[in-house]
Design a protein around this motif. Structure first.
Motif, mmCIF file in Angstrom:
data_model
loop_
_atom_site.group_PDB
_atom_site.id
_atom_site.type_symbol
_atom_site.label_atom_id
_atom_site.label_comp_id
_atom_site.label_asym_id
_atom_site.label_seq_id
_atom_site.Cartn_x
_atom_site.Cartn_y
_atom_site.Cartn_z
ATOM 1 N N PHE A 163 0.827 -1.199 0.000
ATOM 2 C CA PHE A 163 0.000 0.000 0.000
ATOM 3 C C PHE A 163 0.867 1.256 0.000
ATOM 4 C CE2 PHE A 163 -2.121 3.376 2.428
ATOM 5 C CZ PHE A 163 -3.298 3.536 1.696
ATOM 6 N N ASP A 164 1.956 1.222 0.754
ATOM 7 C CA ASP A 164 2.800 2.405 0.915
ATOM 8 C C ASP A 164 3.544 2.797 -0.349
ATOM 9 O OD1 ASP A 164 2.113 2.851 3.590
ATOM 10 O OD2 ASP A 164 3.553 1.356 4.276
ATOM 11 N N ILE A 165 3.761 1.854 -1.267
ATOM 12 C CA ILE A 165 4.482 2.197 -2.496
ATOM 13 C C ILE A 165 3.525 2.422 -3.665
ATOM 14 C CG2 ILE A 165 6.567 0.989 -1.751
ATOM 15 C CD1 ILE A 165 5.833 -1.265 -3.702
ATOM 16 N N GLY A 166 2.231 2.363 -3.390
ATOM 17 C CA GLY A 166 1.229 2.624 -4.414
ATOM 18 C C GLY A 166 0.887 4.110 -4.505
ATOM 19 N N ASN A 167 -0.077 4.425 -5.377
ATOM 20 C CA ASN A 167 -0.424 5.837 -5.575
ATOM 21 C C ASN A 167 -1.919 6.045 -5.765
ATOM 22 O OD1 ASN A 167 0.393 8.528 -5.708
ATOM 23 N ND2 ASN A 167 0.461 8.520 -7.946
ATOM 24 N N THR A 168 -2.705 5.096 -5.292
ATOM 25 C CA THR A 168 -4.155 5.246 -5.400
ATOM 26 C C THR A 168 -4.805 4.909 -4.068
ATOM 27 O OG1 THR A 168 -4.360 2.956 -6.187
ATOM 28 C CG2 THR A 168 -4.229 4.690 -7.859
ATOM 29 N N SER A 169 -5.658 5.757 -3.622
ATOM 30 C CA SER A 169 -6.381 5.544 -2.374
ATOM 31 C C SER A 169 -7.575 6.473 -2.355
ATOM 32 C CB SER A 169 -5.482 5.839 -1.173
ATOM 33 O OG SER A 169 -6.234 5.861 0.018
ATOM 34 N N GLU A 170 -8.621 6.069 -1.644
ATOM 35 C CA GLU A 170 -9.783 6.934 -1.481
ATOM 36 C C GLU A 170 -9.406 8.219 -0.755
ATOM 37 O OE1 GLU A 170 -12.745 4.711 0.495
ATOM 38 O OE2 GLU A 170 -13.079 3.303 -1.153
ATOM 39 N N GLU A 171 -8.293 8.186 -0.043
ATOM 40 C CA GLU A 171 -7.842 9.351 0.708
ATOM 41 C C GLU A 171 -7.035 10.332 -0.136
ATOM 42 O OE1 GLU A 171 -8.637 10.101 3.865
ATOM 43 O OE2 GLU A 171 -9.957 8.379 3.715
ATOM 44 N N GLY A 172 -6.751 9.970 -1.406
ATOM 45 C CA GLY A 172 -5.973 10.864 -2.259
ATOM 46 C C GLY A 172 -4.638 10.263 -2.665
ATOM 47 N N LYS A 173 -3.998 10.851 -3.648
ATOM 48 C CA LYS A 173 -2.729 10.348 -4.146
ATOM 49 C C LYS A 173 -1.649 10.397 -3.069
ATOM 50 C CE LYS A 173 -3.441 11.206 -9.064
ATOM 51 N NZ LYS A 173 -2.896 11.834 -10.293
ATOM 52 N N ASN A 174 -0.646 9.539 -3.265
ATOM 53 C CA ASN A 174 0.431 9.383 -2.305
ATOM 54 C C ASN A 174 1.541 10.405 -2.562
ATOM 55 O OD1 ASN A 174 2.332 8.486 -0.495
ATOM 56 N ND2 ASN A 174 2.619 6.475 -1.447
ATOM 57 N N LEU A 175 1.735 11.336 -1.643
ATOM 58 C CA LEU A 175 2.771 12.353 -1.799
ATOM 59 C C LEU A 175 4.174 11.764 -1.696
ATOM 60 C CD1 LEU A 175 1.265 15.313 0.280
ATOM 61 C CD2 LEU A 175 1.225 14.984 -2.203
ATOM 62 N N ASN A 176 4.288 10.554 -1.151
ATOM 63 C CA ASN A 176 5.597 9.896 -1.038
ATOM 64 C C ASN A 176 5.860 8.897 -2.150
ATOM 65 O OD1 ASN A 176 6.489 11.200 1.328
ATOM 66 N ND2 ASN A 176 5.285 9.812 2.615
ATOM 67 N N TYR A 177 4.969 8.851 -3.127
ATOM 68 C CA TYR A 177 5.101 7.855 -4.194
ATOM 69 C C TYR A 177 6.422 8.002 -4.953
ATOM 70 C CZ TYR A 177 4.283 5.325 -8.543
ATOM 71 O OH TYR A 177 4.411 4.481 -9.622
ATOM 72 N N GLU A 178 6.728 9.196 -5.441
ATOM 73 C CA GLU A 178 7.936 9.391 -6.238
ATOM 74 C C GLU A 178 9.190 9.109 -5.422
ATOM 75 O OE1 GLU A 178 8.192 9.769 -9.346
ATOM 76 O OE2 GLU A 178 6.057 10.039 -9.782
ATOM 77 N N ALA A 179 9.187 9.556 -4.168
ATOM 78 C CA ALA A 179 10.353 9.314 -3.311
ATOM 79 C C ALA A 179 10.584 7.818 -3.110
ATOM 80 C CB ALA A 179 10.162 10.006 -1.962
ATOM 81 N N ASN A 180 9.498 7.060 -2.909
ATOM 82 C CA ASN A 180 9.639 5.612 -2.742
ATOM 83 C C ASN A 180 10.123 4.936 -4.018
ATOM 84 O OD1 ASN A 180 8.919 5.417 -0.029
ATOM 85 N ND2 ASN A 180 6.739 5.240 -0.478
ATOM 86 N N GLN A 181 9.643 5.408 -5.165
ATOM 87 C CA GLN A 181 10.049 4.809 -6.430
ATOM 88 C C GLN A 181 11.527 5.044 -6.728
ATOM 89 O OE1 GLN A 181 8.091 2.725 -8.349
ATOM 90 N NE2 GLN A 181 6.776 2.945 -6.544
ATOM 91 N N GLN A 182 12.119 6.051 -6.121
ATOM 92 C CA GLN A 182 13.539 6.335 -6.322
ATOM 93 C C GLN A 182 14.444 5.451 -5.452
ATOM 94 O OE1 GLN A 182 14.790 8.424 -8.707
ATOM 95 N NE2 GLN A 182 12.630 8.518 -9.324
ATOM 96 N N LEU A 183 13.870 4.777 -4.491
ATOM 97 C CA LEU A 183 14.656 3.922 -3.608
ATOM 98 C C LEU A 183 15.197 2.713 -4.360
ATOM 99 C CD1 LEU A 183 12.365 3.844 -0.428
ATOM 100 C CD2 LEU A 183 14.420 5.239 -0.782
ATOM 101 N N LYS A 184 16.462 2.395 -4.141
ATOM 102 C CA LYS A 184 17.050 1.192 -4.742
ATOM 103 C C LYS A 184 16.324 -0.049 -4.238
ATOM 104 C CE LYS A 184 20.177 3.520 -6.943
ATOM 105 N NZ LYS A 184 20.045 3.728 -8.414
ATOM 106 N N LEU A 185 15.838 0.019 -3.018
ATOM 107 C CA LEU A 185 15.082 -1.077 -2.414
ATOM 108 C C LEU A 185 13.862 -1.437 -3.264
ATOM 109 C CD1 LEU A 185 15.187 -2.656 0.370
ATOM 110 C CD2 LEU A 185 13.506 -1.006 1.176
ATOM 111 N N ILE A 186 13.115 -0.420 -3.681
ATOM 112 C CA ILE A 186 11.901 -0.637 -4.472
ATOM 113 C C ILE A 186 12.242 -1.005 -5.912
ATOM 114 C CG2 ILE A 186 9.774 0.443 -5.294
ATOM 115 C CD1 ILE A 186 9.949 -0.234 -2.250
ATOM 116 N N GLN A 187 13.285 -0.412 -6.450
ATOM 117 C CA GLN A 187 13.715 -0.755 -7.806
ATOM 118 C C GLN A 187 14.162 -2.215 -7.883
ATOM 119 O OE1 GLN A 187 16.652 2.188 -8.939
ATOM 120 N NE2 GLN A 187 15.239 3.875 -8.547
#
Length: 209
Positions: A163-187
């Motif tokens: 959920f934390d690395i996604g970008n869709t939620s009823e609560e609104g888009k994830n402001l941390n999405y781009e930062a998480n996608q830049q992590l080598k961990l997620i890549q």
């Protein structure tokens, strides 16, 4: 209620072989990585897929059935041995045969970025709407990833909810999405997911706990 009873009757008629939990998967994973270490293979990574409440049923040896207990868990181990990269799967019902990989991209990324990954942390979902709902109520994704790895720089473990690395939620888009996608961990996890999807896995002989 009658459907639950029917399900239990069907399971019983098939000959139940095992109901193994996450601890069983962890034990098999630890045993396998220990064998890698004994062969002087000290650089390896394990990614574990965990989806709370997901139950699976498999036919194994002699037509017996294995029904997962509590939650279905998959461990995937990536390592290199004698210039060949391998991938192995382990789940609640035992081990699968190791698969030699034609593409070493995931392993090479791990070796190049493993040290950086040790210092990274996935940021929690931050709603653009600034909703006041507690995080526990907004995090509806039941699936998580656990990464564990060993290399010359040391041993590390990271866990994050999908959920934390996604970008869709009823609560609104994830402001941390781009930062998480830049992590080598997620890549790295993305590379592993793509590699995992490429293969058909064949079970080894069932190993009773």
């Amino acid at each position: 209620m009658k459907y639950i009873l029917l399900f239990l009757c069907v399971i019983g008629s098939m000959g139940l072989q095992a109901q193994n939990d996450r601890a069983y998967v962890n034990r098999l994973t630890d045993e396998f990585t220990q064998k890698l270490t004994e062969r002087n293979i000290n650089d390896y990574v394990v990614t574990q897929h965990v989806c709370s409440g997901r139950i699976e049923m498999f036919k194994i040896d002699d037509g017996k059935m294995c029904v997962t207990k509590d939650t279905y868990v998959e461990s995937y181990i990536l390592w290199k041995e004698e210039d060949q990269t391998f991938l192995k799967k382990i789940d609640n019902c035992g081990l699968f045969h190791s698969i030699p990989l034609q593409d070493a991209a995931a392993y090479e990324f791990f070796m190049a970025n493993g040290k950086t990954m040790m210092g990274e942390e996935v940021l929690k979902y931050k709603s653009a709407s600034g909703g006041n709902e507690p995080a526990a109520r907004r995090t509806v994704q039941p699936c998580s990833r656990v990464l564990q790895w060993a290399m010359a720089e040391g041993v590390s473990k990271k866990e994050f909810n999908l959920f934390d690395i996604g970008n869709t939620s009823e609560e609104g888009k994830n402001l941390n999405y781009e930062a998480n996608q830049q992590l080598k961990l997620i890549q790295f996890q993305s590379l592993m997911d793509k590699e995992i999807e490429k293969h058909n896995y064949k079970r080894q002989e069932y190993k009773q706990k």
